[in-house]
Motif scaffolding. Structure first.
Motif, short mmCIF file in Angstrom:
data_model
loop_
_atom_site.label_atom_id
_atom_site.label_comp_id
_atom_site.label_asym_id
_atom_site.label_seq_id
_atom_site.Cartn_x
_atom_site.Cartn_y
_atom_site.Cartn_z
N PRO A 48 -2.56 -16.94 0.45
CA PRO A 48 -3.10 -17.20 1.80
C PRO A 48 -2.90 -18.66 2.20
CG PRO A 48 -4.63 -15.88 0.52
CD PRO A 48 -3.56 -16.32 -0.43
N VAL A 49 -2.51 -18.87 3.45
CA VAL A 49 -2.19 -20.22 3.90
C VAL A 49 -3.40 -21.14 3.79
CG1 VAL A 49 -2.70 -19.78 6.33
CG2 VAL A 49 -1.07 -21.56 5.70
N GLU A 50 -4.61 -20.59 4.00
CA GLU A 50 -5.82 -21.42 3.88
C GLU A 50 -5.96 -21.97 2.46
OE1 GLU A 50 -5.71 -18.39 5.14
OE2 GLU A 50 -7.05 -18.16 6.87
N ASP A 105 0.53 -29.93 9.01
CA ASP A 105 1.57 -29.13 9.67
C ASP A 105 1.30 -27.63 9.50
OD1 ASP A 105 2.91 -31.38 10.57
OD2 ASP A 105 4.31 -31.43 8.87
N LEU A 106 0.90 -27.23 8.29
CA LEU A 106 0.59 -25.82 8.03
C LEU A 106 -0.61 -25.37 8.85
CD1 LEU A 106 1.03 -25.54 4.16
CD2 LEU A 106 2.30 -24.26 5.88
N ALA A 107 -1.63 -26.22 8.93
CA ALA A 107 -2.84 -25.88 9.68
C ALA A 107 -2.54 -25.73 11.17
CB ALA A 107 -3.91 -26.94 9.44
N GLU A 116 0.40 -25.08 12.55
CA GLU A 116 1.27 -23.91 12.71
C GLU A 116 0.48 -22.62 12.75
OE1 GLU A 116 4.86 -21.67 10.22
OE2 GLU A 116 4.33 -23.74 9.73
N ASN A 117 -0.62 -22.58 11.97
CA ASN A 117 -1.43 -21.36 11.88
C ASN A 117 -2.72 -21.44 12.69
OD1 ASN A 117 -0.19 -19.49 9.59
ND2 ASN A 117 0.12 -21.61 8.98
N GLU A 118 -2.82 -22.48 13.52
CA GLU A 118 -3.97 -22.68 14.40
C GLU A 118 -5.29 -22.69 13.64
OE1 GLU A 118 -3.78 -19.96 17.69
OE2 GLU A 118 -1.87 -20.77 18.42
N LEU A 119 -5.27 -23.32 12.48
CA LEU A 119 -6.48 -23.50 11.68
C LEU A 119 -7.01 -24.91 11.97
CD1 LEU A 119 -5.07 -21.90 8.41
CD2 LEU A 119 -6.70 -20.86 10.00
N TRP A 120 -7.74 -25.02 13.07
CA TRP A 120 -8.04 -26.34 13.62
C TRP A 120 -9.03 -27.15 12.81
CZ3 TRP A 120 -4.10 -27.14 16.32
CH2 TRP A 120 -3.54 -26.14 17.11
#
Length: 235
Positions: free
Chosen positions: A45-47, A78-80, A82-86
């Protein structure tokens, strides 16, 4: 800024052994998270990947490895984005700021914009505003506006009875004392009215201007696209 410890201080300190023990713990933690990062796969998972990168960056900050910390934190940012994990993007900006790289203040500007724009954990937003208070020149009005925004954000997101609201109130009181030697309620009320700290439309605009000065034209995010999406979601 500038938080580097002179080597002579390490050798001369009575608690030198504690410093070395702490260094061993940091190295051990760094190795653990670096191994964890290496074992992650495209299915991770990206998180989880972002959090691992941030753990590494924070440890590197503690070990005064600023350039390494910047690299890890920027990857996380950049990953955050890109995935709108503000919230994670804001935390990544905090790590970038603490790494003390050449663009550290730009990173703080991004952290402030994201932390105020999005309803993330109020504690994170307040921490970013506290950075701004500490970075602003002594006596600057920006300190007062940052403290006012912190109190406003906490009141909206947590409510008047939250412990963080008390902390934000103490922040304003401390700034008032430093700014204008305000130590009693009547003088505080006058100071607050004079700077219009009772008007959100004023202090939010002032902080927006401060953020623009920090970042300049070098934005790492598309604010117009973000605003348009927020407007669409609000309809």
């Amino acid at each position: 800024m500038g938080k580097y410890l002179n080597k002579e201080q390490i050798f001369d300190a009575e608690d030198g052994e504690d410093l070395y023990a702490n260094e061993e713990q940091l190295v051990s933690r760094l190795e653990f998270f670096e191994k964890q990062l290496a074992e992650q796969t495209p299915d991770t998972p990206v998180e989880a990947r972002i959090n691992t990168l941030l753990e590494i960056a924070r440890i590197q900050v503690e070990r005064y490895q600023g350039s390494d910390a910047w690299e890890r934190a920027m990857t996380a940012f950049d990953l955050a984005v890109e995935n709108e994990l503000w919230e994670l993007a804001t935390e990544a900006c905090d790590a970038l700021f603490l790494s003390e790289g050449p663009d550290a203040l730009k990173a703080l500007g991004h952290a402030l914009w994201l932390g105020i724009t999005f309803p993330i954990d109020a504690e994170i937003t307040v921490a970013m505003l506290q950075h701004l208070v500490e970075e602003s020149p002594k006596g600057a009005d920006t300190k007062a506006y940052a403290a006012a925004v912190a109190h406003y954000i906490v009141s909206v997101r947590r409510g008047a009875d939250d412990d963080l609201t008390f902390f934000a109130s103490q922040m304003i009181a401390s700034v008032a004392d430093e700014h204008s030697y305000v130590t009693e309620q009547s003088s505080f009320d006058l100071w607050r009215k004079t700077l219009q700290l009772d008007k959100p439309e004023v202090f939010l605009a002032k902080i927006s201007s401060a953020i623009e000065q920090l970042v300049g034209d070098n934005w790492w995010i598309d604010r117009d696209a973000i605003r348009a999406k927020l407007d669409a979601e609000g309809k």
